[in-house]
Design a protein around this motif. Structure first.
Motif, PDB file in Angstrom:
ATOM      1  N   ASP A  31       0.814  -1.210   0.000  1.00 30.83           N
ATOM      2  CA  ASP A  31       0.000   0.000   0.000  1.00 30.83           C
ATOM      3  C   ASP A  31       0.853   1.268   0.000  1.00 30.83           C
ATOM      4  N   ILE A  32       1.866   1.312   0.857  1.00 29.53           N
ATOM      5  CA  ILE A  32       2.710   2.501   0.981  1.00 29.53           C
ATOM      6  C   ILE A  32       4.167   2.059   1.026  1.00 29.53           C
ATOM      7  N   VAL A  33       4.996   2.690   0.199  1.00 26.70           N
ATOM      8  CA  VAL A  33       6.423   2.381   0.146  1.00 26.70           C
ATOM      9  C   VAL A  33       7.202   3.657   0.444  1.00 26.70           C
ATOM     10  N   ILE A  34       8.102   3.582   1.419  1.00 20.68           N
ATOM     11  CA  ILE A  34       8.988   4.703   1.717  1.00 20.68           C
ATOM     12  C   ILE A  34      10.387   4.250   1.306  1.00 20.68           C
ATOM     13  N   PRO A  35      10.784   4.577   0.059  1.00 17.71           N
ATOM     14  CA  PRO A  35      12.010   4.012  -0.507  1.00 17.71           C
ATOM     15  C   PRO A  35      13.282   4.321   0.278  1.00 17.71           C
ATOM     16  N   ARG A  36      13.442   5.554   0.747  1.00 17.22           N
ATOM     17  CA  ARG A  36      14.708   5.916   1.405  1.00 17.22           C
ATOM     18  C   ARG A  36      14.931   5.144   2.702  1.00 17.22           C
ATOM     19  N   ARG A  38      13.566   1.965   3.066  1.00 17.62           N
ATOM     20  CA  ARG A  38      13.253   0.578   2.732  1.00 17.62           C
ATOM     21  C   ARG A  38      12.163   0.044   3.658  1.00 17.62           C
ATOM     22  N   ALA A  39      11.155   0.900   3.864  1.00 16.33           N
ATOM     23  CA  ALA A  39      10.040   0.569   4.739  1.00 16.33           C
ATOM     24  C   ALA A  39       8.755   0.471   3.923  1.00 16.33           C
ATOM     25  N   LEU A  40       7.945  -0.512   4.276  1.00 11.72           N
ATOM     26  CA  LEU A  40       6.662  -0.723   3.617  1.00 11.72           C
ATOM     27  C   LEU A  40       5.574  -0.707   4.671  1.00 11.72           C
ATOM     28  N   ILE A  41       4.421  -0.153   4.303  1.00 11.53           N
ATOM     29  CA  ILE A  41       3.289  -0.134   5.212  1.00 11.53           C
ATOM     30  C   ILE A  41       2.102  -0.776   4.502  1.00 11.53           C
ATOM     31  N   GLU A  42       1.578  -1.821   5.115  1.00 15.28           N
ATOM     32  CA  GLU A  42       0.385  -2.490   4.621  1.00 15.28           C
ATOM     33  C   GLU A  42      -0.769  -2.099   5.533  1.00 15.28           C
ATOM     34  N   VAL A  43      -1.792  -1.477   4.983  1.00 17.15           N
ATOM     35  CA  VAL A  43      -2.978  -1.125   5.748  1.00 17.15           C
ATOM     36  C   VAL A  43      -4.032  -2.187   5.429  1.00 17.15           C
ATOM     37  N   ARG A  44      -4.413  -2.950   6.441  1.00 17.79           N
ATOM     38  CA  ARG A  44      -5.292  -4.089   6.208  1.00 17.79           C
ATOM     39  C   ARG A  44      -6.653  -3.909   6.872  1.00 17.79           C
ATOM     40  N   GLY A  45      -7.664  -4.298   6.144  1.00 19.14           N
ATOM     41  CA  GLY A  45      -9.020  -4.292   6.686  1.00 19.14           C
ATOM     42  C   GLY A  45      -9.227  -5.514   7.562  1.00 19.14           C
ATOM     43  N   CYS A  46      -9.798  -5.307   8.715  1.00 15.31           N
ATOM     44  CA  CYS A  46      -9.978  -6.405   9.670  1.00 15.31           C
ATOM     45  C   CYS A  46     -10.908  -7.485   9.125  1.00 15.31           C
ATOM     46  N   PHE A  47     -11.916  -7.094   8.358  1.00 17.93           N
ATOM     47  CA  PHE A  47     -12.847  -8.072   7.782  1.00 17.93           C
ATOM     48  C   PHE A  47     -12.156  -8.924   6.734  1.00 17.93           C
ATOM     49  N   TRP A  48     -11.516  -8.298   5.755  1.00 18.14           N
ATOM     50  CA  TRP A  48     -10.947  -9.029   4.617  1.00 18.14           C
ATOM     51  C   TRP A  48      -9.758  -9.898   4.994  1.00 18.14           C
ATOM     52  N   HIS A  49      -9.024  -9.504   6.032  1.00 15.31           N
ATOM     53  CA  HIS A  49      -7.834 -10.260   6.418  1.00 15.31           C
ATOM     54  C   HIS A  49      -8.029 -10.987   7.748  1.00 15.31           C
ATOM     55  N   GLN A  50      -9.280 -11.024   8.236  1.00 15.77           N
ATOM     56  CA  GLN A  50      -9.681 -11.781   9.421  1.00 15.77           C
ATOM     57  C   GLN A  50      -8.752 -11.554  10.613  1.00 15.77           C
ATOM     58  N   LEU A  86      12.806 -11.129   2.969  1.00 14.73           N
ATOM     59  CA  LEU A  86      13.983 -11.672   2.296  1.00 14.73           C
ATOM     60  C   LEU A  86      14.597 -10.657   1.324  1.00 14.73           C
ATOM     61  N   SER A  87      13.773  -9.752   0.814  1.00 13.75           N
ATOM     62  CA  SER A  87      14.248  -8.727  -0.120  1.00 13.75           C
ATOM     63  C   SER A  87      14.874  -7.539   0.600  1.00 13.75           C
ATOM     64  N   GLY A  88      14.868  -7.558   1.931  1.00 10.45           N
ATOM     65  CA  GLY A  88      15.505  -6.496   2.692  1.00 10.45           C
ATOM     66  C   GLY A  88      14.594  -5.346   3.085  1.00 10.45           C
ATOM     67  N   TYR A  89      13.303  -5.533   2.955  1.00 10.91           N
ATOM     68  CA  TYR A  89      12.363  -4.490   3.353  1.00 10.91           C
ATOM     69  C   TYR A  89      11.889  -4.712   4.778  1.00 10.91           C
ATOM     70  N   ARG A  90      11.589  -3.628   5.444  1.00  9.18           N
ATOM     71  CA  ARG A  90      10.946  -3.683   6.758  1.00  9.18           C
ATOM     72  C   ARG A  90       9.456  -3.480   6.522  1.00  9.18           C
ATOM     73  N   VAL A  91       8.621  -4.283   7.156  1.00  8.76           N
ATOM     74  CA  VAL A  91       7.188  -4.267   6.884  1.00  8.76           C
ATOM     75  C   VAL A  91       6.404  -3.924   8.145  1.00  8.76           C
ATOM     76  N   LEU A 110       3.994   4.108  14.061  1.00  7.62           N
ATOM     77  CA  LEU A 110       4.424   4.133  12.661  1.00  7.62           C
ATOM     78  C   LEU A 110       5.652   5.023  12.479  1.00  7.62           C
ATOM     79  N   LYS A 111       5.660   6.171  13.112  1.00 10.26           N
ATOM     80  CA  LYS A 111       6.817   7.068  13.024  1.00 10.26           C
ATOM     81  C   LYS A 111       8.067   6.376  13.558  1.00 10.26           C
ATOM     82  N   ALA A 112       7.931   5.698  14.691  1.00 18.85           N
ATOM     83  CA  ALA A 112       9.070   4.970  15.266  1.00 18.85           C
ATOM     84  C   ALA A 112       9.548   3.891  14.309  1.00 18.85           C
ATOM     85  N   PHE A 113       8.620   3.204  13.680  1.00 17.26           N
ATOM     86  CA  PHE A 113       8.974   2.169  12.702  1.00 17.26           C
ATOM     87  C   PHE A 113       9.738   2.780  11.524  1.00 17.26           C
ATOM     88  N   ILE A 114       9.216   3.844  10.966  1.00 16.57           N
ATOM     89  CA  ILE A 114       9.848   4.473   9.801  1.00 16.57           C
ATOM     90  C   ILE A 114      11.247   4.964  10.140  1.00 16.57           C
TER      91      ILE A 114
END
Length: 123
Positions: A31-36, A38-50, A86-91, A110-114
């Motif tokens: 959903d969101i990629v912060i290239p500098r 190497r951080a990725l953010i997946e925003v997931r719906g509670c219904f669709w991803h149970q 495995l590709s070196g991204y933080r999720v 999220l800020k701490a993660f980034i």
């Protein structure tokens, strides 16, 4: 472009983070990629991803279809996160309920993660 995704994007932009949306070059099109960072953010719906919270339910009609659908979503999420690691991204996985219940705390985590305080988180 769900409402939870838009909330997270607006917060990131307001705090000076620049990002890409659904980058097709990355496995799973996060959903969101912060290239500098190497951080990725997946925003997931509670219904669709149970997720298992109060926003999670299962439709009563056609239960075989829905059980298979939800299981496939969960398995795909696990495989994609593994490949990204495995590709070196933080999720970071941000659940819809965390945005609805405690947006400010979610943003601080999220800020701490980034900024690199954590490798992989689930909020």
């Amino acid at each position: 472009d769900t409402l939870p995704e838009m909330c997270v994007r607006k917060m990131l932009w307001a705090n000076g983070y620049r990002f890409r949306v659904c980058d097709r070059r990355i496995v799973g099109h996060p959903d969101i990629v912060i290239p500098r960072c190497r951080a990725l953010i997946e925003v997931r719906g509670c219904f669709w991803h149970q997720h298992g919270c109060k926003f999670t339910s299962k439709p009563k009609s056609n239960p075989e279809f829905w059980n298979e659908k939800f299981t496939n979503n969960i398995v795909r999420d696990i495989k994609t996160n593994w490949k990204l690691s495995l590709s070196g991204y933080r999720v970071a996985t941000v659940w819809e309920c965390s945005i609805k219940n405690d947006f400010d705390r979610t943003i601080e985590r999220l800020k701490a993660f980034i900024n690199g305080d954590e490798e992989t988180i689930e909020i």
